[in-house]
Design an enzyme around this catalytic site. Structure first.
Site, short mmCIF file in Angstrom:
data_model
loop_
_atom_site.label_atom_id
_atom_site.label_comp_id
_atom_site.label_asym_id
_atom_site.label_seq_id
_atom_site.Cartn_x
_atom_site.Cartn_y
_atom_site.Cartn_z
N ASP A 181 0.83 -1.21 0.00
CA ASP A 181 0.00 0.00 0.00
C ASP A 181 0.87 1.26 0.00
O ASP A 181 1.99 1.26 0.52
CB ASP A 181 -0.91 -0.03 1.24
CG ASP A 181 -2.05 0.97 1.13
OD1 ASP A 181 -2.41 1.36 -0.01
OD2 ASP A 181 -2.58 1.37 2.17
N ASN A 207 -10.86 -2.74 -5.28
CA ASN A 207 -10.13 -1.84 -6.16
C ASN A 207 -10.81 -1.68 -7.53
O ASN A 207 -10.49 -0.76 -8.27
CB ASN A 207 -8.68 -2.30 -6.36
CG ASN A 207 -7.80 -2.15 -5.13
OD1 ASN A 207 -6.85 -2.90 -4.92
ND2 ASN A 207 -8.08 -1.15 -4.28
C1 IPE Z 1 -5.31 -2.81 -0.17
O1 IPE Z 1 -5.00 -1.48 -0.37
C2 IPE Z 1 -5.34 -3.53 -1.49
C3 IPE Z 1 -4.04 -3.73 -2.14
C4 IPE Z 1 -2.87 -3.41 -1.64
C5 IPE Z 1 -4.09 -4.35 -3.43
P1 IPE Z 1 -6.14 -0.38 -0.50
O2 IPE Z 1 -5.45 0.92 -0.69
O3 IPE Z 1 -7.13 -0.77 -1.53
O4 IPE Z 1 -6.85 -0.45 0.93
P2 IPE Z 1 -7.74 0.61 1.69
O5 IPE Z 1 -8.78 1.08 0.73
O6 IPE Z 1 -6.85 1.73 2.11
O7 IPE Z 1 -8.28 -0.12 2.87
C1 IPE Z 2 -1.48 0.21 -3.40
O1 IPE Z 2 -1.32 1.59 -3.39
C2 IPE Z 2 -1.77 -0.34 -4.76
C3 IPE Z 2 -3.14 -0.86 -4.93
C4 IPE Z 2 -4.07 -0.82 -4.03
C5 IPE Z 2 -3.46 -1.48 -6.19
P1 IPE Z 2 -2.55 2.58 -3.39
O2 IPE Z 2 -2.93 2.87 -4.79
O3 IPE Z 2 -3.64 2.09 -2.53
O4 IPE Z 2 -1.90 3.87 -2.73
P2 IPE Z 2 -2.54 4.85 -1.68
O5 IPE Z 2 -3.00 4.02 -0.52
O6 IPE Z 2 -3.69 5.53 -2.36
O7 IPE Z 2 -1.44 5.77 -1.32
MG MG Z 3 -4.09 2.32 -0.57
#
Ligand code: IPE
Ligand code: IPE
Ligand code: MG
Length: 253
Positions: free
Chosen positions: A20, A68
């Site tokens: 993340d 996602n």
């Molecule tokens: C969790 O991250 C999913 C992945 C790393 C693929 P998210 O960014 O989607 O999670 P939330 O929304 O902050 O809980």
């Molecule tokens: C993780 O990074 C990747 C996926 C969830 C696919 P994020 O895209 O969630 O990054 P933040 O949490 O918005 O910074």
């Molecule tokens: Mg995220």
């Protein structure tokens, strides 16, 4: 008491990572979120190598959650494109290193081109003996449990399963990758402390390590710090400390 040598040197057999912070990493640099995803691929490459070099057998990476799908279309498309490029470009290295690539999730929701890259990589590496790299794609822990429940209900309906005989072992055998051991260590980057619907069943007794490092900055040294943290924990599985030290447990369930 002298430190227990085996406890100090013990490695997790299976590490699972919630990758993340890509978007925030990019935004902090005045870049588009997708640039963060691109930078995150470099972390994937380094961590995949490091996990194997350090001698751990299983690495599960949360690459795309069922939630996602609700992101903007352009971001979803870029994540799928990056995944395809990663799988296509890293197949040679996976073969050289003997790593088996696997996936878990509701794969029929993926674009056809992504499914093709996934199928090719999974098929080509099927017999590789040097550890498993598992991508959780279009994955949600609740969805996995519901999918298992559906299969069990069908088996009961067909008369091949007696509902009274259902136990945790049988239930677990209907999850996506029943032969993979539960993660010992769950790492979440990006300064959040939540599960976000990852491996709900399997993390029952995982040790959890969170870090404020954003995924594009996550390197081998951060993985090593997570492993050090893991080694400092006493895994009691519901028993007392004294029982763990004597390798005991009453053996009752
Ligand atoms: C969790 O991250 C999913 C992945 C790393 C693929 P998210 O960014 O989607 O999670 P939330 O929304 O902050 O809980
Ligand atoms: C993780 O990074 C990747 C996926 C969830 C696919 P994020 O895209 O969630 O990054 P933040 O949490 O918005 O910074
Ligand atoms: Mg995220």
């Amino acid at each position: 008491m002298p430190p227990d040598e085996s406890a100090l040197t013990r490695l997790p057999r299976h590490v699972a990572i919630i990758m993340d912070g890509n978007g925030r990493w990019a935004e902090a640099r005045g870049l588009q979120r997708n640039r963060g995803h691109l930078a995150g691929v470099e972390s994937v490459k380094e961590i995949v190598r490091s996990v194997q070099d350090l001698g751990m057998e299983y690495l599960t990476l949360f690459a795309f959650s069922s939630e996602n799908w609700n992101r903007p279309d352009s971001e979803v498309a870029e994540l799928m494109r990056l995944l395809e490029v990663y799988l296509d470009e890293n197949l040679v290295e996976a073969q050289e290193r003997g790593v088996r690539l696997r996936v878990m999730g509701q794969l029929d929701r993926l674009p056809v081109s992504t499914q093709s890259s996934v199928d090719r990589a999974v098929e080509a590496t099927r017999d590789n003996p040097n550890g498993e790299l598992i991508f959780a794609l279009s994955y949600g822990g609740r969805g996995e449990i519901v999918d298992a429940a559906r299969r069990l209900m069908r088996a009961a309906e067909a008369g091949t399963l007696d509902p009274e005989s259902l136990d945790e072992k049988t239930f677990g055998a209907h999850l996506y990758l029943p032969d993979v051991p539960d993660p010992d260590l769950l790492v979440r980057t990006g300064d959040e402390c939540r599960i976000s619907n990852f491996l709900l069943w399997q993390v029952a007794y995982a040790e959890i390590h969170t870090t404020s490092v954003m995924w594009p900055d996550f390197r081998r040294e951060h993985l090593e710090a997570a492993i050090e943290d893991y080694r400092s924990r006493e895994r009691r599985f519901g028993m007392t400390s004294a029982q763990v030290e004597t390798g005991g447990g009453a053996g009752r369930r």
